[in-house]
Write an enzyme that holds these catalytic residues in place. Structure first.
Site, PDB file in Angstrom:
ATOM      1  N   ASP A   1       0.827  -1.198   0.000  1.00 13.59           N
ATOM      2  CA  ASP A   1       0.000   0.000   0.000  1.00 13.59           C
ATOM      3  C   ASP A   1       0.865   1.254   0.000  1.00 13.59           C
ATOM      4  O   ASP A   1       1.748   1.412   0.859  1.00 13.59           O
ATOM      5  CB  ASP A   1      -0.902  -0.019   1.243  1.00 13.59           C
ATOM      6  CG  ASP A   1      -1.954   1.078   1.221  1.00 13.59           C
ATOM      7  OD1 ASP A   1      -2.867   0.992   0.390  1.00 13.59           O
ATOM      8  OD2 ASP A   1      -1.836   2.017   2.034  1.00 13.59           O
TER       9      ASP A   1
ATOM     10  N   GLU B   1       1.329  -0.550  -5.134  1.00 16.76           N
ATOM     11  CA  GLU B   1       0.137   0.267  -5.339  1.00 16.76           C
ATOM     12  C   GLU B   1       0.575   1.727  -5.258  1.00 16.76           C
ATOM     13  O   GLU B   1       0.451   2.387  -4.228  1.00 16.76           O
ATOM     14  CB  GLU B   1      -0.933  -0.051  -4.286  1.00 16.76           C
ATOM     15  CG  GLU B   1      -2.268   0.619  -4.555  1.00 16.76           C
ATOM     16  CD  GLU B   1      -2.646   1.671  -3.516  1.00 16.76           C
ATOM     17  OE1 GLU B   1      -3.753   2.219  -3.618  1.00 16.76           O
ATOM     18  OE2 GLU B   1      -1.837   1.956  -2.616  1.00 16.76           O
TER      19      GLU B   1
END
Length: 724
Positions: free
Chosen positions: A453, A482
């Site tokens: 993330d 990401e």
């Protein structure tokens, strides 16, 4: 080694074209041969990953070349612009087991004597046969070869240039015969050739030594006619192409190459929130799901053809400043909070959220996934809720503001009061050691894939270190970045070791935009592999909000056919498209609440895209051409709303051609003009194609017409049928 005369290891290369037969001067003039252009050497077949521990990307093995110099002027022969090279060799280029890796370099020499080039390469378990390179015929001086790694781990390669005395003689003697020279004129050439063949006896495989010796003897037979003396030597061209006599061998600096398992390049992801897969209570209200209830969903995910099931964070969720539904500042009783607000009194990044189950339950979930043919990917979100244990035990790992409070995450105008970002500069050694421990803890549980993330909010050198540390323990671990951020950061994360990256695919909404972007990605494939997602919990692009089911088909076709790796977020198959006002994300977002879905009922009512997604993944599985990125080619189309592209697999000859409309409302006609050589055909050839979606069969050639109806099929996915 510069200035060294040495034989080369045997190469499994195909020979150059057979040389024309020279005759004495009175005979018709032979045509000199073109520079040999053999087929790339046969590559070893892929094997399972070696069990020995490969070196991580940060630490390449020693050079396979005997020596290397640091500047062109110090080399006997210049070797320039070796590819693939990432940041001058500071980081390894990327490949997967069984992938054809194009290697090229510019090399040249003075005068007219022949130059040869090879690729020397070695893997975790030793050297491989050198690959002979062929020179491009475009005047660039660029030489090409292909290597095909067969094991996971750290590899390296170098380009060697050398003087090729046999090829020099071969070209020269044919030219002199063509010019009318006879035996007396060629005396020195014949003597030199015999000396070269004497050296070749010690180089060629045993099955060729007798022919080489006989050719040398024929050259020395003064009583034989000229053609009889030189023809046996000319006939050795294929053998001495594969096993050349090499003088003045010059090596480039070695280049590192990290080779992953094939799933690093070819994968199909499905994102699900286990907590939304619970049963209903007596009043029909959703109950919090567990690993056990979520496991019931795994067979349906596998049936759609996905091979990775990705779980958002599964750790305890913070209770302090917990967000409510739709990111509201106050959580109501029973609100479950955001799983990205990690940590509470119940534990941190190495703990399981109690409502999901126990560590043993998670291990059982992994086992059930494996039985269904799925691999479990975990979310690695390096951030903390205010009540995460690290906040009290290591406050130095966070940023303290002048008023004494700890800074929470902000992305104006958004505020994330429930999340504290980590400060990697206050105690970098301590943070690194703890995160390494956490990641390897989950690797030990059987997790080999991490979706990371927001990696762009952490130091790049930290990721370089962490990925190398983890791969040193288990080279099969994969990392998906990401990072929806500026291109330099996205590419930088790829360079330092991230296996795959999310992309801007979601915002490329015309054929022209998509083609330009995909060509950029293909050009960057040495260091950044794309993963195409039509939606995520954070992203619901505007076209999907209003264009209806046909657009969901279109975006799935584009994602699954253009990129070897793609993924969907659960609910995509149910056409979920209601956005939060003024935002490109879903209303009633699953990040902040349970979102149970009537999967079976919707599919039974014909309201699910699941069978279609399964068909797309089945097509991908049947066609090895769709497993690669570097083979993507675009074709000309006279309708700006239609995109046409193809992929061709080198090993099998498998070819897939896709023509897809970006218009979800209207029938579109287009004339498609194919780049026939890119498909392996001559311009005049015709071939049979089969539509993988409908089963229809067509006869195609260079120019073809297509009709695309979004209410029937918005695309043709066409496979070229084998002849006979």
């Amino acid at each position: 080694m510069v200035g060294n005369d040495e034989p080369m290891r045997p190469q499994p290369a195909a020979p150059p074209p057979a040389a024309p037969r020279p005759t004495p001067p009175a005979a018709p003039r032979p045509t000199p041969p073109a520079a040999p252009r053999p087929t790339p050497p046969a590559a070893p077949r892929p094997t399972p990953a070696v069990t020995s521990q490969p070196t991580p990307p940060a630490a390449p093995r020693p050079s396979p070349a005997a020596a290397a110099t640091t500047s062109v002027t110090e080399r006997r022969f210049p070797i320039e612009d070796v590819r693939p090279t990432v940041d001058g060799g500071a980081y390894p280029a990327k490949a997967v087991v069984g992938e054809h890796v194009p290697v090229s370099a510019i090399a040249y020499r003075e005068g007219h004597d022949a130059l040869g080039c090879v690729v020397t390469w070695r893997g975790p378990d030793g050297e491989r046969p050198a690959a002979r390179m062929t020179a491009a015929d475009d005047g660039t001086g660029r030489w090409h070869a292909t290597i095909k790694p067969d094991a996971v781990g750290s590899w390296e390669f170098a380009v060697e240039a050398f003087a090729d005395p046999y090829l020099t003689w071969h070209h020269a003697v044919l030219a002199k015969i063509e010019a009318g020279q006879g035996t007396e004129d060629l005396a020195n050439d014949i003597a030199r050739a015999a000396a070269v063949l004497d050296r070749a006896v010690a180089i060629v495989p045993e099955e060729h030594t007798a022919a080489v010796k006989a050719a040398a003897d024929a050259l020395r037979d003064d009583d034989a006619p000229l053609s009889a003396r030189i023809e046996p030597a000319l006939d050795l061209a294929p053998v001495l192409w594969a096993h050349p006599v090499r003088d003045l061998v010059t090596a480039s600096e070695p280049r590192p190459l990290w080779v992953d398992r094939t799933r690093a390049l070819f994968s199909a992801w499905y994102e699900m929130f286990p907590r939304s897969e619970g049963d209903a209570d007596a009043n029909g209200r959703a109950k919090h799901g567990t690993f056990a209830t979520a496991a019931r969903r795994l067979p349906a995910i596998a049936q759609m053809g996905f091979d990775i099931v990705y779980l958002p964070p599964i750790h305890p969720i913070g209770k302090v400043n917990r967000k409510g539904r739709n990111n509201s500042l106050r959580a109501a009783p029973g609100d479950v909070g955001s799983p990205w607000a990690i940590g509470s009194s119940e534990g941190g990044h190495d703990a399981i959220h109690p409502e999901l189950g126990t560590l043993a339950d998670f291990q059982t979930f992994i086992a059930r996934a494996r039985e269904a043919g799925l691999e479990v990917a975990m979310d690695l979100a390096l951030q903390c809720a205010p009540d995460h244990p690290w906040v009290s035990t290591h406050p130095e790992w966070f940023t303290t503001l002048p008023d004494g409070t700890i800074a929470y995450a902000e992305n104006p105008p958004k505020k994330y009061q429930d999340i504290y970002p980590m400060n990697f500069d206050n105690d970098p050694d301590g943070i690194r050691a703890e995160i390494r421990r956490v990641v390897l803890h989950w690797v030990a549980q059987g997790v080999k894939v991490f979706r990371v993330d927001n990696p762009h909010t952490k130091p790049v050198n930290f990721w370089h270190w962490l990925i190398a540390e983890v791969k040193a323990v288990d080279p099969d671990v994969l990392f998906l970045a990401e990072a929806f951020t500026a291109p330099p950061m996205m590419h930088g994360l790829g360079r330092v070791g991230f296996t795959q990256s999310y992309t801007y695919f979601s915002w490329r909404n015309t054929p022209a935009e998509m083609r330009e972007y995909c060509e950029e990605l293909v050009a960057s494939a040495d260091h950044m592999r794309p993963n195409f997602w039509p939606t995520t919990p954070d992203i619901l692009p505007e076209p999907l909000q209003h264009a209806g089911p046909a657009m969901f088909k279109i975006r799935a076709i584009l994602a699954s056919m253009l990129s070897p790796s793609w993924g969907i977020y659960s609910g995509y198959e149910l056409y979920e498209n209601v956005n939060r006002l003024g935002a490109e994300e879903l209303l009633d977002n699953e990040k902040y609440e349970l979102r149970p879905r009537a999967w079976a009922a919707r599919e039974a009512a014909g309201e699910s895209l699941a069978p279609y997604l399964g068909a797309l993944n089945a097509i991908r599985g049947r066609h090895p051409a769709l497993h690669w990125l570097g083979n993507l080619r675009f074709h000309t189309c006279d309708n700006p709303t239609v995109l046409c592209f193809s992929k061709r697999d080198e090993d099998t000859g498998d070819i897939v051609i896709v023509a897809v409309s970006f218009d979800p409302q209207n029938v579109q006609w287009a004339n498609v003009s194919l780049d026939m050589p890119a498909l392996g055909f001559d311009w005049h050839q015709r071939f049979t194609i089969r539509d993988e979606l409908t089963g229809a069969v067509f006869d195609w050639g260079e120019h073809n017409a297509v009709r695309l109806d979004p209410f029937v099929e918005p695309a043709h996915i066409l496979s070229v049928q084998p002849v006979g």
